[in-house]
Design a protein around this motif. Structure first.
Motif, mmCIF file in Angstrom:
data_model
loop_
_atom_site.group_PDB
_atom_site.id
_atom_site.type_symbol
_atom_site.label_atom_id
_atom_site.label_comp_id
_atom_site.label_asym_id
_atom_site.label_seq_id
_atom_site.Cartn_x
_atom_site.Cartn_y
_atom_site.Cartn_z
ATOM 1 N N SER A 103 -8.916 60.723 -49.381
ATOM 2 C CA SER A 103 -8.782 59.756 -50.477
ATOM 3 C C SER A 103 -8.194 58.430 -50.001
ATOM 4 C CB SER A 103 -7.931 60.352 -51.591
ATOM 5 O OG SER A 103 -6.677 60.726 -51.066
ATOM 6 N N GLY A 104 -7.454 58.453 -48.898
ATOM 7 C CA GLY A 104 -6.884 57.213 -48.363
ATOM 8 C C GLY A 104 -7.927 56.284 -47.774
ATOM 9 N N SER A 105 -9.178 56.744 -47.706
ATOM 10 C CA SER A 105 -10.227 55.892 -47.149
ATOM 11 C C SER A 105 -10.891 55.066 -48.231
ATOM 12 C CB SER A 105 -11.280 56.731 -46.440
ATOM 13 O OG SER A 105 -12.025 57.459 -47.385
ATOM 14 N N HIS A 106 -10.454 55.248 -49.488
ATOM 15 C CA HIS A 106 -11.064 54.451 -50.554
ATOM 16 C C HIS A 106 -10.432 53.072 -50.572
ATOM 17 C CE1 HIS A 106 -12.942 53.576 -54.444
ATOM 18 N NE2 HIS A 106 -11.844 52.865 -54.624
ATOM 19 N N ILE A 107 -11.240 52.056 -50.485
ATOM 20 C CA ILE A 107 -10.711 50.709 -50.579
ATOM 21 C C ILE A 107 -11.541 49.946 -51.587
ATOM 22 C CG2 ILE A 107 -9.739 50.546 -48.256
ATOM 23 C CD1 ILE A 107 -12.514 48.710 -48.025
ATOM 24 N N GLY A 108 -10.899 48.985 -52.262
ATOM 25 C CA GLY A 108 -11.645 48.184 -53.219
ATOM 26 C C GLY A 108 -12.075 46.865 -52.626
ATOM 27 N N SER A 109 -11.227 46.313 -51.766
ATOM 28 C CA SER A 109 -11.499 44.976 -51.254
ATOM 29 C C SER A 109 -11.115 44.905 -49.779
ATOM 30 C CB SER A 109 -10.669 43.955 -52.028
ATOM 31 O OG SER A 109 -9.303 44.203 -51.789
ATOM 32 N N VAL A 110 -11.467 43.788 -49.179
ATOM 33 C CA VAL A 110 -11.116 43.572 -47.781
ATOM 34 C C VAL A 110 -9.587 43.559 -47.626
ATOM 35 C CG1 VAL A 110 -11.219 41.914 -45.894
ATOM 36 C CG2 VAL A 110 -13.258 42.370 -47.246
ATOM 37 N N THR A 111 -8.899 43.006 -48.639
ATOM 38 C CA THR A 111 -7.426 43.002 -48.606
ATOM 39 C C THR A 111 -6.888 44.413 -48.472
ATOM 40 O OG1 THR A 111 -7.706 41.316 -50.305
ATOM 41 C CG2 THR A 111 -5.451 41.896 -49.718
ATOM 42 N N ASP A 112 -7.458 45.333 -49.261
ATOM 43 C CA ASP A 112 -7.029 46.742 -49.188
ATOM 44 C C ASP A 112 -7.171 47.272 -47.767
ATOM 45 O OD1 ASP A 112 -6.455 46.878 -51.854
ATOM 46 O OD2 ASP A 112 -8.289 47.927 -52.438
ATOM 47 N N LEU A 113 -8.322 46.968 -47.156
ATOM 48 C CA LEU A 113 -8.576 47.477 -45.805
ATOM 49 C C LEU A 113 -7.584 46.882 -44.804
ATOM 50 C CD1 LEU A 113 -10.306 49.105 -43.819
ATOM 51 C CD2 LEU A 113 -11.753 47.108 -43.568
ATOM 52 N N LEU A 114 -7.380 45.570 -44.902
ATOM 53 C CA LEU A 114 -6.467 44.922 -43.956
ATOM 54 C C LEU A 114 -5.044 45.464 -44.116
ATOM 55 C CD1 LEU A 114 -7.831 41.258 -44.094
ATOM 56 C CD2 LEU A 114 -8.205 42.981 -42.319
ATOM 57 N N ASN A 115 -4.671 45.787 -45.358
ATOM 58 C CA ASN A 115 -3.338 46.352 -45.583
ATOM 59 C C ASN A 115 -3.175 47.716 -44.927
ATOM 60 O OD1 ASN A 115 -2.392 44.170 -46.975
ATOM 61 N ND2 ASN A 115 -2.902 44.989 -48.996
ATOM 62 N N VAL A 116 -4.207 48.551 -45.015
ATOM 63 C CA VAL A 116 -4.122 49.881 -44.388
ATOM 64 C C VAL A 116 -4.052 49.733 -42.872
ATOM 65 C CG1 VAL A 116 -5.227 52.118 -44.099
ATOM 66 C CG2 VAL A 116 -5.489 50.928 -46.232
ATOM 67 N N ILE A 117 -4.853 48.839 -42.337
ATOM 68 C CA ILE A 117 -4.849 48.643 -40.882
ATOM 69 C C ILE A 117 -3.475 48.174 -40.433
ATOM 70 C CG2 ILE A 117 -5.775 47.188 -39.024
ATOM 71 C CD1 ILE A 117 -8.477 47.269 -40.469
ATOM 72 N N LYS A 118 -2.905 47.225 -41.211
ATOM 73 C CA LYS A 118 -1.588 46.676 -40.872
ATOM 74 C C LYS A 118 -0.515 47.755 -40.945
ATOM 75 C CE LYS A 118 1.340 42.984 -42.404
ATOM 76 N NZ LYS A 118 1.607 42.240 -43.636
ATOM 77 N N ASN A 119 -0.644 48.622 -41.935
ATOM 78 C CA ASN A 119 0.357 49.681 -42.144
ATOM 79 C C ASN A 119 0.339 50.709 -41.009
ATOM 80 O OD1 ASN A 119 2.398 50.695 -43.898
ATOM 81 N ND2 ASN A 119 1.003 52.348 -44.490
ATOM 82 N N GLY A 120 -0.813 50.871 -40.362
ATOM 83 C CA GLY A 120 -0.898 51.786 -39.227
ATOM 84 C C GLY A 120 -1.077 53.234 -39.612
ATOM 85 N N GLU A 121 -0.793 53.559 -40.851
ATOM 86 C CA GLU A 121 -1.055 54.913 -41.342
ATOM 87 C C GLU A 121 -1.393 54.846 -42.825
ATOM 88 O OE1 GLU A 121 2.905 56.706 -40.447
ATOM 89 O OE2 GLU A 121 2.854 57.170 -42.586
ATOM 90 N N PRO A 122 -1.999 55.897 -43.358
ATOM 91 C CA PRO A 122 -2.479 55.810 -44.736
ATOM 92 C C PRO A 122 -1.334 55.622 -45.738
ATOM 93 C CG PRO A 122 -3.215 57.860 -43.690
ATOM 94 C CD PRO A 122 -2.301 57.197 -42.738
ATOM 95 N N PHE A 123 -1.611 54.909 -46.833
ATOM 96 C CA PHE A 123 -0.637 54.775 -47.917
ATOM 97 C C PHE A 123 -0.551 56.076 -48.703
ATOM 98 C CE2 PHE A 123 -1.763 50.242 -47.397
ATOM 99 C CZ PHE A 123 -0.492 49.749 -47.170
ATOM 100 N N VAL A 124 -1.678 56.785 -48.784
ATOM 101 C CA VAL A 124 -1.712 58.022 -49.557
ATOM 102 C C VAL A 124 -1.076 59.131 -48.738
ATOM 103 C CG1 VAL A 124 -3.190 59.668 -50.753
ATOM 104 C CG2 VAL A 124 -3.853 57.270 -50.610
ATOM 105 N N LYS A 125 -0.039 59.724 -49.289
ATOM 106 C CA LYS A 125 0.661 60.800 -48.587
ATOM 107 C C LYS A 125 0.296 62.136 -49.231
ATOM 108 C CE LYS A 125 3.350 58.382 -45.724
ATOM 109 N NZ LYS A 125 2.371 57.352 -45.404
ATOM 110 N N ALA A 126 0.277 63.172 -48.435
ATOM 111 C CA ALA A 126 -0.080 64.470 -49.000
ATOM 112 C C ALA A 126 0.573 65.569 -48.201
ATOM 113 C CB ALA A 126 -1.589 64.639 -48.976
ATOM 114 N N GLY A 127 0.637 66.732 -48.794
ATOM 115 C CA GLY A 127 1.045 67.931 -48.082
ATOM 116 C C GLY A 127 -0.191 68.763 -47.840
#
Lengths: 773, 184
Positions: A327-351
């Motif tokens: 689910s962390g691969s869903h992006i709406g815009s280029v901004t979303d993608l750049l944010n994930v790349i910048k973060n280095g790991e997914p925003f969506v956390k899971a167990g």
């Protein structure tokens, strides 16, 4: 169609019987048969490699090689119309069990050879996984099972969706023959994995290079052959149960097969097979990936009948999978993608969880096939195969519609229903002068696609007819072959533009050819050269895409004026095998004119989700140059070092540039130690392996949001054995750990490399119970 | 051979069945009514203490692809003025036009609107609404303009099902537009 490639199965029907005193009165004898029809093959050549004595089989397919001294030999069998085959014989290791008084004075081995017909050009390199190598891949997807072969890599979407890549080409450029039938799913999509359960196969083979003549259009990069075992005509009941557990994803796979002949019905055989797979969230070294579970239920049924030269086979298979998309691969815009790349790991956390929620894919694939053949007394042979496939693909987006009544329906946002009917008639003419063998064939394909939901590709009807002719000539140490094919295709598309139906017609036609030679320089050394062509009509997504590809954060636009792409592939290979050494070196040059690719456009496209980089399907001339090297060396007794190197360079000749998504070069090394048999324990082994994948540095500038990942090196260990419980029962056990050191890495060919790391350590335990004679 | 003949007939029967299911995919092609699209965004500014209403629109009636967006207005506002600002979302690809604003309002605990002016001094936005969890939504609010100048106003609709925490990070963009902004 495609009674596929070279496979010579050996039955050691008479066991081993030896005396201790060395004399030269051993002999090897047996029968050579066609695996499919069980008809004896006359005129096959049998040679002992390294010696000059060879014999031919008689009209009953029988052969006998006499006056052999005790020792290790390689028996080679060569038949026109079949690929040559080698089998190792050990006439020294004494086995007392089958000691037979009458044979006391001779060292005897009775080898029955049954040969699969070969359809692929024999001058083209072919790699096969079967037997224990195939067992090691059990539980994995088809793509993953193949990636141990040199020149073969995988295109991944996360860790559950993988597509095979041959010599840098994939999707619509690689043809998969499932049990003799062209696999027809929505292959254009890079996140659409082949809908095949590898458990139906006992052999997986890859024909490398363009093979358009025998297999038809699309075989630009190569062909993958998925072949089940021949049905057990008139044999007693046998079967196997496989259970595989993986630590990562806590995945379990259970698969069983039962097969038998029927006592009161001579010439009859049947098989039933089924697989269940269930896995949960995958773990990278540092975190779980949300919603990456999988659930799969497949089965197949087969029955067949043989009477003299006549045979008929009916096969049905169903593949049913439900795959969660991270689910962390869903992006709406280029901004979303750049944010994930910048973060280095997914925003969506899971167990850990087994739940499969949105986004996900539910896919079923049904195949029904009827094949019949007749062997005429004079040596001619006719084969007819008809098949119907229904591919039903449903894709669910992350978000349901906001409208409650629509959301309550919980409909997939994308539905594709693709129905394909194929029909193949192949005529094998009898060998001319015992030296020239060949076949003529006609193939037709009729296909229609029904699509629902978010507009993506149009509905279409497609019809294809191809005729081909191939001949092969064998003389002394030479084997020459040539073939030609003509294909004609019509495509009618229907789509909605501004709420109106728009229909368009397309016609494509092309010739393909193949020319090849095999030369045995000596018993140890042989060479092959093949020039083959293939073509591929643009697919509907290349013609009509128009929108944002959310996985890639790119606006992709098709072009309805695209022309077919044509490949001319030159491929040469040299093989040396002697004693403890085996080396195979292959080189290829695949020139694809009008190669269809996504070309970056200077201006972005504005959408409500912001501006997206704009890519347009365009044609260029591309050159794929590469080397495959595989070598093995038994450097001490029981210990073997094997290495595989895949090297590839791809160049866009029109634009003087590179192309995207080309597999980086890789080197795979393995050391295997085989222990001598321990009582009931046979084939005990341990192995350690390393895979090194270089960084892809040859990429066009400004075509990606992120540079290709750095090179990586991962380790694995494996161990296994076969335990013979009784004459009729045996267990096989295998243990393996992939990514042993839990290395953090990303792979250039994983479309989720922007979002997350690759899978971490994965230990697996494999059990197989085989019963029946 | 008798058996063979029987089987041949079975074979022909099989072919007949398989091919009788051919159909024309053109008959089944129909417009997509189920998938939701946001095609238009309307920003409405009401000058406080007056009845002056101005609206600025982004419109791409057929969604991504096809025709290019037909309207992408410059947001033109007076300096040092307080406005009541409301935002509307429409799906104009459907007939009748479907109002997505209502859906957002019903599921306000899954949505967050973010307004980002650049340079930041051009405009200050204050949320005027909140969801059941007391987190802002942004369908209505107050906009106070600064001194004269030009720049951009980024309008984002964040879709955050099950993850809304008042911050922009969770979820993904359903709308991400950079309006030109002119304070004069």
């Amino acid at each position: 169609m495609a009674r596929i490639i070279f496979s010579l199965l050996l039955f050691l029907s008479f066991g081993f019987s030896f005396a201790q005193k060395p004399d030269c009165s051993c002999f090897v004898k047996g029968v050579v048969r066609d695996k499919h029809t069980s008809q004896p093959i006359a005129g096959a050549t049998l040679l002992i490699v390294g010696q000059n004595n060879g014999v031919f089989t008689d009209e009953n397919g029988r052969y006998e090689l006499q006056n052999l001294c005790p020792g290790s030999y390689t028996l080679e069998c060569r038949i026109i119309g079949y690929n040559s085959f080698q089998h190792k014989l050990d006439l020294t290791a004494g086995h007392e069990e089958n000691f037979n008084l009458q044979e006391q004075e001779v060292h005897l081995k009775d080898v029955e050879i049954t040969a699969h017909r070969t359809d692929a050009p024999s001058s083209q390199p072919l790699s096969t996984i079967s037997g224990s190598d195939l067992e090691k891949t059990r539980g994995q997807t088809l793509g993953e099972s193949l990636k141990g072969l040199s020149g073969v890599t995988v295109l991944q979407t996360g860790s559950s969706i993988s597509k095979p890549i041959i010599h840098g080409l994939h999707s619509n450029r690689v043809l998969i023959m499932n049990n003799g039938v062209r696999q027809e799913g929505q292959q254009w999509g890079s996140e659409h994995a082949p809908e095949i359960d590898p458990f139906i196969a006992t052999r997986l083979s890859v024909v490398k290079g363009a093979a358009g003549v025998r297999y038809g259009s699309d075989a630009i990069g190569g062909v993958i052959l998925v072949e089940p075992e021949e049905l057990p005509f008139d044999r007693s009941i046998t079967g196997e149960v496989n259970a595989v557990g993986f630590s990562n994803g806590r995945e379990g796979v259970l698969s069983g097969t039962v097969q038998s002949g029927v006592k009161k019905f001579k010439g009859f055989g049947w098989r039933a097979q089924g697989t269940i797979k269930r896995g949960g969230n995958i773990r990278t070294p540092n975190y779980f990936l949300d919603n990456t579970g999988i659930s799969e239920k497949n089965f197949s049924l087969a029955a067949g009948y043989r009477n003299k030269g006549f045979g008929i086979d009916l096969f049905y298979s169903r593949f049913d999978t439900r795959i969660g998309i991270f689910s962390g691969s869903h992006i709406g815009s280029v901004t979303d993608l750049l944010n994930v790349i910048k973060n280095g790991e997914p925003f969506v956390k899971a167990g850990f969880s087994y739940d499969i929620g949105r986004p996900n894919q539910n896919v079923t694939h049904d195949l029904i096939k009827l094949e019949s053949h007749y062997h005429f007394q004079n040596g001619n042979r006719l084969q007819w195969t008809i098949a119907r496939q229904l591919n039903d693909r449903n894709e669910f987006d992350l978000h349901r519609p906001r409208n409650d009544s629509l959301a309550a329906l919980n409909h997939p946002e994308l539905t594709f229903k693709l129905t394909t009917l194929t029909n193949d008639v192949v005529w094998d003419h009898k060998p001319i002068l015992g030296k020239i063998a060949g076949q003529l064939g006609v193939s037709t394909l009729y296909q229609y696609n029904l699509m629902n939901g978010r507009p993506l590709i149009p509905n279409f009807n497609q019809f294809n007819i191809g005729v081909f002719w191939m001949e092969r000539y064998v003389k002394d140490r030479w084997e020459l072959e040539a073939g030609i094919r003509y294909d004609y295709r019509t495509l009618k598309t229907h789509r909605i533009v501004n709420r109106e139906k728009v229909s368009q017609d397309f016609n494509f036609s092309n010739f393909s050819g193949t020319l090849g030679a095999t030369r045995n320089f000596s018993e140890r050394f042989s060479g092959k050269l093949n020039v083959g062509t293939a073509w591929r009509a643009p697919n509907v997504s290349e013609l009509f895409s128009d929108g944002v590809h959310h996985g890639a954060a790119a606006y992709e636009k098709g072009d309805a004026t695209l022309q077919p792409e044509k490949a001319i592939n030159t491929i040469a290979s040299l093989k040396y095998a002697y004693a403890r050494w085996s080396v195979e070196l292959g080189g290829y040059y695949n020139f694809i004119s009008d190669f269809i690719y996504l070309k970056p456009q200077p201006e972005p496209v504005l959408t409500i989700r912001g501006a997206f980089p704009y890519f347009k399907y365009t044609q260029t001339d591309a050159a794929f140059k590469g080397i495959d090297l595989s070598a093995s060396w038994e450097f001490t007794r029981h210990t073997t070092l094997s290495s595989k190197l895949s090297y590839l360079r791809v160049y866009d000749r029109k634009n003087d540039s590179y192309l995207v998504m080309i597999p980086p070069n890789r080197l795979d090394n393995q050391i295997k130690y085989e222990l001598p048999d321990l009582g009931n324990w046979h084939q005990v082994y341990v192995s350690v392996g390393n895979l090194f994948v270089a960084q892809q540095k040859r990429v066009p500038p400004k075509s990606d949001f992120l540079a290709p990942p750095k090179s990586y090196s991962i380790w694995n260990v494996q161990a296994g054995t076969t335990i013979k419980v009784s004459e009729k029962q045996q267990f096989e056990v295998g243990l393996s750990v992939q990514n042993l050191f839990n290395t953090v890495y990303r792979d250039y060919l994983n479309r989720f490399r922007y979002y997350a790391d690759e899978m971490g350590l994965n230990a697996s335990l494999r059990l197989k119970w085989k019963f029946g004679a | 051979m008798k058996m063979n003949r029987k089987l041949s007939w079975a074979l022909l029967f099989g072919v007949a069945i398989t091919f009788s299911q051919c159909k024309d995919s053109g008959e089944e092609v129909k417009p997509d009514e189920e998938n939701e699209l946001i095609t238009s965004v309307v920003l409405t500014f009401i000058e406080q203490g007056t009845s002056n209403v101005t609206s600025f629109v982004y419109k791409d009636a057929d969604g991504d692809g096809g025709n290019a967006p037909s309207r992408f207005d410059t947001v033109a506002l007076k300096p040092n003025t307080t406005y009541t600002m409301t935002t509307e979302f429409l799906d104009e690809s459907k007939t009748p036009v479907s109002d997505i604003t209502e859906e957002i309002s019903e599921e306000s605990d899954e949505h967050l609107l973010i307004y980002t002016p650049s340079p930041a001094t051009l405009l200050t936005y204050t949320y005027g609404d909140a969801d059941v969890n007391k987190f802002p939504i942004g369908l209505t609010g107050k906009a106070v303009t600064g001194a004269k100048g030009i720049g951009k106003l980024k309008v984002q609709l964040r879709h955050q099902p099950g993850a809304k925490n008042g911050k922009p990070e969770p979820g993904s963009d359903d709308v991400n537009l950079d309006f030109n902004l002119k304070i004069q």
